[in-house]
Scaffold this active site. Sequence first.
Site, PDB file in Angstrom:
ATOM      1  N   HIS A 125      29.681  46.747  36.506  1.00  0.00           N
ATOM      2  CA  HIS A 125      29.638  47.838  35.520  1.00  0.00           C
ATOM      3  C   HIS A 125      29.544  47.286  34.098  1.00  0.00           C
ATOM      4  O   HIS A 125      28.708  47.737  33.295  1.00  0.00           O
ATOM      5  CB  HIS A 125      30.886  48.709  35.661  1.00  0.00           C
ATOM      6  CG  HIS A 125      30.994  49.790  34.630  1.00  0.00           C
ATOM      7  ND1 HIS A 125      30.092  50.824  34.532  1.00  0.00           N
ATOM      8  CD2 HIS A 125      31.895  49.987  33.623  1.00  0.00           C
ATOM      9  CE1 HIS A 125      30.431  51.623  33.531  1.00  0.00           C
ATOM     10  NE2 HIS A 125      31.514  51.130  32.953  1.00  0.00           N
ATOM     11  N   ARG A 150      23.584  46.251  24.641  1.00  0.00           N
ATOM     12  CA  ARG A 150      23.635  45.029  23.845  1.00  0.00           C
ATOM     13  C   ARG A 150      22.499  44.106  24.277  1.00  0.00           C
ATOM     14  O   ARG A 150      21.410  44.557  24.628  1.00  0.00           O
ATOM     15  CB  ARG A 150      25.010  44.365  24.004  1.00  0.00           C
ATOM     16  CG  ARG A 150      26.149  45.150  23.345  1.00  0.00           C
ATOM     17  CD  ARG A 150      27.443  44.355  23.345  1.00  0.00           C
ATOM     18  NE  ARG A 150      27.926  44.084  24.689  1.00  0.00           N
ATOM     19  CZ  ARG A 150      28.679  44.923  25.402  1.00  0.00           C
ATOM     20  NH1 ARG A 150      29.038  46.082  24.883  1.00  0.00           N
ATOM     21  NH2 ARG A 150      29.081  44.624  26.624  1.00  0.00           N
ATOM     22  N   GLU A 183      36.700  55.714  39.855  1.00  0.00           N
ATOM     23  CA  GLU A 183      37.791  54.761  39.673  1.00  0.00           C
ATOM     24  C   GLU A 183      38.913  55.021  40.671  1.00  0.00           C
ATOM     25  O   GLU A 183      38.999  56.089  41.282  1.00  0.00           O
ATOM     26  CB  GLU A 183      38.364  54.856  38.245  1.00  0.00           C
ATOM     27  CG  GLU A 183      37.321  54.697  37.141  1.00  0.00           C
ATOM     28  CD  GLU A 183      37.930  54.525  35.756  1.00  0.00           C
ATOM     29  OE1 GLU A 183      39.110  54.113  35.664  1.00  0.00           O
ATOM     30  OE2 GLU A 183      37.220  54.800  34.765  1.00  0.00           O
TER      31      GLU A 183
END
Length: 422
Positions: A140, A149, A208
């Site tokens: 992830h 980025r 999660e």
Amino acid sequence: MSDSPIPILNTWVEVPKNSDFSIYNLPFGVFKNKKLSPRIGIAIGDKIVDLSVLDQEGFFANMFLPEGIFIKDSLNELIALGKVQTKKIRERVQSLLLADNGELRDHSARGKVMVTRKEAEMLLPVKIGDYTDFYSSIEHATNVGKMFRDPENALLPNWKHIPVGYHGRASSIVVSGTPIHRPKGQFKDPDMDVPAFGPSRRLDFELELAFITGKQTKLGDSIATEEAEEYIFGFVLFNDWSARDIQAWEYVPLGPFLGKSFGSSISAWVVTIEALEPFKLAGPVQEPEVLPYLKSEKKHSFDINLEVLIQPEGKKPSKICTSNFRHMYWNVAQQLAHHTSNGCNINVGDMMASGTISGPTADSFGSMLELSWKGTQPVKLEDGEERRFIEDGDTVIMKGFAEKEGIRVGFGEVTGQILPVK
């Protein structure tokens, strides 16, 4: 995975095939119904064992439990009794449910003890004092780094050295089935000259798991990795709802804020760490070598199958993700050790979420951000509809279970429907 064979247990309770709530599981939860006030129960099959009635009928007579300990609207006081007591309670219930034990099966109170699960309303299982969200999946973190980025240097320099996390908002964590309103907030796309304010256009889920702490520490104390599991009571499924457009504009320099705090959803049943013991395994190899306080000789990862489905309003659900908790780079013992390494104290009922659980393949990515690759590759549903992010009326369903030697220990599910902005 744990190498010890799991002893064969049979129960007199009728448990449907592939039920998450087997005799091996027996998770704790808080429920009520039209006749019963909030109280603590244990799930098995399609039933709930009402622990308060068991207590009143003397089944826990030798445990010297506080009066009314099971007539509570949260598990906090029960968990605070300590792991020795909560393990005894669970093991006692397991013994009463075994096929060759007639104590409860033949007791006149059996009908009062065994409550039908579909007639019960499940409540938030714990009063959550503090909530921390980690960022512990290397897949992830790498995917996000590639998108936002430098693709060649997707991971930030600290990522392989510390379990990155942030302190989240506990007040907006809700139990499965609670609707979530689409959040509104401030956002600024790259092609916008100035920011705007309005409903989030890129609403997402994050797959999660979260653990609940069962033992407190004092300010200044630290927890070693080798003893971390003594502080973990159990686990729930966790959906960390995320408004990606709000988050992208706000997160520099201090991290997530309003893009996350509008809501998180958890499953209603807390699966104890003892029930998950047979499904332990070694985690991924960590390179470079971690600092000594993060090392552990024990296995702290878990083989837990996970899946996510999207159900548009009035339509059938479509499975869009299949992942596994074993993929996590940083394990729960390392998370807790790092969290307390500076002397930060923890309390009973604190919640620590894993961060998005993504696997190595495109169908195992644990968020729409990744599955649709920032909205550029729409996800097809079974009826032909497409999703880049979550739309109003959609229900997100997360499921999780561990299975070995035909024995299943699961979480049920955590669901939440997105309603229009208020």
